[in-house]
Enzyme design. Sequence first.
Site, PDB file in Angstrom:
ATOM      1  N   GLU A 100       0.766  -1.248   0.000  1.00 48.16           N
ATOM      2  CA  GLU A 100       0.000   0.000   0.000  1.00 48.16           C
ATOM      3  C   GLU A 100       0.796   1.298   0.000  1.00 48.16           C
ATOM      4  O   GLU A 100       0.221   2.356   0.251  1.00 48.16           O
ATOM      5  CB  GLU A 100      -0.977   0.021   1.185  1.00 48.16           C
ATOM      6  CG  GLU A 100      -2.137  -0.944   1.016  1.00 48.16           C
ATOM      7  CD  GLU A 100      -3.238  -0.767   2.076  1.00 48.16           C
ATOM      8  OE1 GLU A 100      -3.047  -0.018   3.031  1.00 48.16           O
ATOM      9  OE2 GLU A 100      -4.296  -1.399   1.899  1.00 48.16           O
TER      10      GLU A 100
HETATM   11  C1  BMA Z   1      -4.642  -2.703   4.911  1.00 52.80           C
HETATM   12  C2  BMA Z   1      -3.492  -3.589   5.279  1.00 52.80           C
HETATM   13  C3  BMA Z   1      -3.013  -3.351   6.650  1.00 52.80           C
HETATM   14  C4  BMA Z   1      -4.127  -3.055   7.576  1.00 52.80           C
HETATM   15  C5  BMA Z   1      -5.435  -3.512   7.005  1.00 52.80           C
HETATM   16  C6  BMA Z   1      -6.600  -3.259   7.891  1.00 52.80           C
HETATM   17  O1  BMA Z   1      -4.304  -1.399   4.870  1.00 52.80           O
HETATM   18  O2  BMA Z   1      -2.510  -3.537   4.313  1.00 52.80           O
HETATM   19  O3  BMA Z   1      -2.059  -2.333   6.678  1.00 52.80           O
HETATM   20  O4  BMA Z   1      -3.889  -3.622   8.786  1.00 52.80           O
HETATM   21  O5  BMA Z   1      -5.667  -2.905   5.784  1.00 52.80           O
HETATM   22  O6  BMA Z   1      -6.856  -1.887   8.061  1.00 52.80           O
END
Ligand code: BMA
Length: 825
Positions: free
Chosen positions: A431
């Site tokens: 991300e």
């Molecule tokens: C995404 C993941 C994690 C996070 C999850 C829940 O952003 O890549 O970084 O824990 O969602 O919010």
Amino acid sequence: MKKINLNGKWRFRAIDRYKSLPRGKRAVTRWMKATVPGTVHTDLMANRQIPDPLYRMNENDVQWVDQQQWAYKREFRVPASLLAQDDIQLVCEGLDTYAQIRIDGKVVGETSNMFVEHRLDVKRYLRPGKNTIEILFDSPSIRSKAIEKKHGALQVALEPHRVYVRKAQYSFSWDWSPKLTTSGVWRNISLEAFTYARLQHPHVKVLTLNSREAVVQVSVEVERTRGAGLSVRMLLTSEESYAEQTSAVRGNTVRTTFRIPKPKLWWPNGCGDQPMYNVLFSLHKDGEEIHRLDVPFALRTVKLVQEKDSEGKSFIIEINGKKIYCKGANWIPCDTFIPRIADSTYKTLLHLAKDAHMNMIRVWGGGIYEQDIFYTLCDRLGLMVWQDFMYACGEYPEQPWFLKRSKEEAEKVVKRLRNHPSIVVWCGNNECEYDFCTKNPGKTADDLRGATIFRDILPSVVARHDGARLYCRSSPFGEGFPNAESNGTHHQWTVWDLWKDYKQYENDNARFVTEFGFQAPANRETFDEVSIPSDRHPQSWFMEHHNKKMEGPERLFRFLSAHYRVGTSFDDFIYKGQLVQADALKCAVEHWRRRKFRTAGSLFWQLNDCWPASSWAVVDSGLRPKAAYYFAKRFFAAVLLSFKKSGNTLEVWVTNDALKAAPVTLDLGFHSFVEKRIWAKRLKLHVRANSSSKVCEVDLLRFAKHDSARHYFSGRLLTANGLSSEQRYFLLEPKHLLLPKTRLSTLLTTVLTSGKHGEWRLKIRSTQFAKNVRVEIHGEDVVFDDNYFDIDAGDTRVVRFRSGLTARELKKRLKLKWIEYHYQP
Ligand code: BMA
């Protein structure tokens, strides 16, 4: 090769340098017992210097631990024969993180990356007889904050200084993780001594593969101190084949090619077997073996199909030339304190994944490059691994020293893991681009600080040292906006994270979904282990502390109230909260599987947990499955039946992931909660291999005269192997259903009593319709073959499980729960 293991009993203490201790707390500067591999926190716990940080709100009281410097030491004996060897290396498989290593008071090396092995030449520091090794750990937070101060803060989610330190990012806290920033010797440590040469970095690479023949290139590097007359023997074996070649060592690498006739292919779970091959490399000096490495590998190819189509561009993973729909989950470290994770934890979790028809696990970029056992199990179980590099949710430094560290890390990681057939994708990060482009409209992925790592360094390391797998720059990533639906991979967080309800999943037409998820509380027993009775209320301070998502506890109520009747009973909150999660994941996966291969992957967030919490995990940290796990077993079924409402029509779909066509029987029904069946229809169908299609439609208007609060549709899909998939479609939300009072009776029988665990069958009969029956053996951790299922009026359901308890005990502890509204007709 001679080896001295330095694991085991060490001593440790705080170094009285940083003084940021809570008032009244004195630094623990006397030497105490320690265990290696381990962490400072677990050693302090063992010495009763801190309470269990995962218990209640103790996390808050132990924040001083990572504000200290810590010293670890032990003595070891070096025999004269060891000193006679050409070279002696101190092999630290993992030091967390800023470590200075001393032998008999002399500094032999400094390290600053927990993810990789460090080898230090130490011969000149060793004496025959008694030696002392000491490792000093600096505070990771204080150190990274100082680096951040020097180089400037970057745009980072959560604790921004974390990006400057090559350490598991979740250890600085995450939206499912406590802030328990560890230090310690977290992997094995030993001395390795050799004369003339040793082998390293073996590589087995499939060059070409078809049903007649596989051509594999086999190579190994030779680290030499001196000497001529070295040769490497390479022996390739499998159950049927045997081939061998010996090469003289000239440069630093020995390489050869093997041809394997009639190769046996490795397939993802559900598509075939996982036959393994093996190469034994042995190094000889004048005919005598001086070192050997054993390398399991398998034969399979990986390709990414990205073709333009009416929706944009496909994103389909092909294994051995066959398109594979990727079904699975995201993986995070399974404990806050990694060294104490037992091998059995990996086995339990990955077997659960396999049993739920998963074929892919994504190792998420804010944790660790996993332990060897993880990959070995994935190889054996047919679980493809999507492997992120360990960068997550932020910009990353681009100073030359950091880029150098990134490159070295990637080289070591790729060389360590590249022979595992399970790994099919290397992915730059989690991300980073998506977060950045969301926060900075108008900017592109190339404007991100850290882009040099994800765009240039990592793919070139992967190409150079692997060359047989895919590289994706990030998850999510694609052309245009990094989280576009039309191409590349996608994280679906509008639902849940942005407070939208799960029906919205059906509007998401992404091509490959690497993340989406829904929170639910852990199981009661898991919370019980870390709480006191007054904590066990949905809105207690404890429950809020054990949910790290901002407004996470509030969201649990928002979604619960949208679907189920809300009460304040703790058990009810857990049971229904878990059902909402289960319903949500089911809704998403069934939608994306119907779109097969326009959507070619569904990996939910997340399989496991690192502590007892309300989180997106479907198996809690006590390794107890939540309702969503049992739903996953059904929504990932090889041949899936699903319903989709479209206007006044109920569409009936069959999705077949098997690589073979299948004759199936489809039974549809319309029922009231108190009678068996009002309408029925049977269809014989032939479902094509690896496909998804609508097989029929039901006109809902035909049933409009029936009260929608008291009726429902059902479907059962039978293949040659029996019941493959089962569905119910309710016309209203569960909270509005007028569920009748029903009586459930049970009959317990033994299937097998031999061995440690007897195998049991429990028959459950319900007089009227029973919704989401949960079976539980109180005080016993039992995984059932199915759970949280519905039973039609007058029907019987059978569940199987294993338990060492007697029939009497089992009957005494058996508890059933279902959605009871006690509606009296
Ligand atoms: C995404 C993941 C994690 C996070 C999850 C829940 O952003 O890549 O970084 O824990 O969602 O919010």
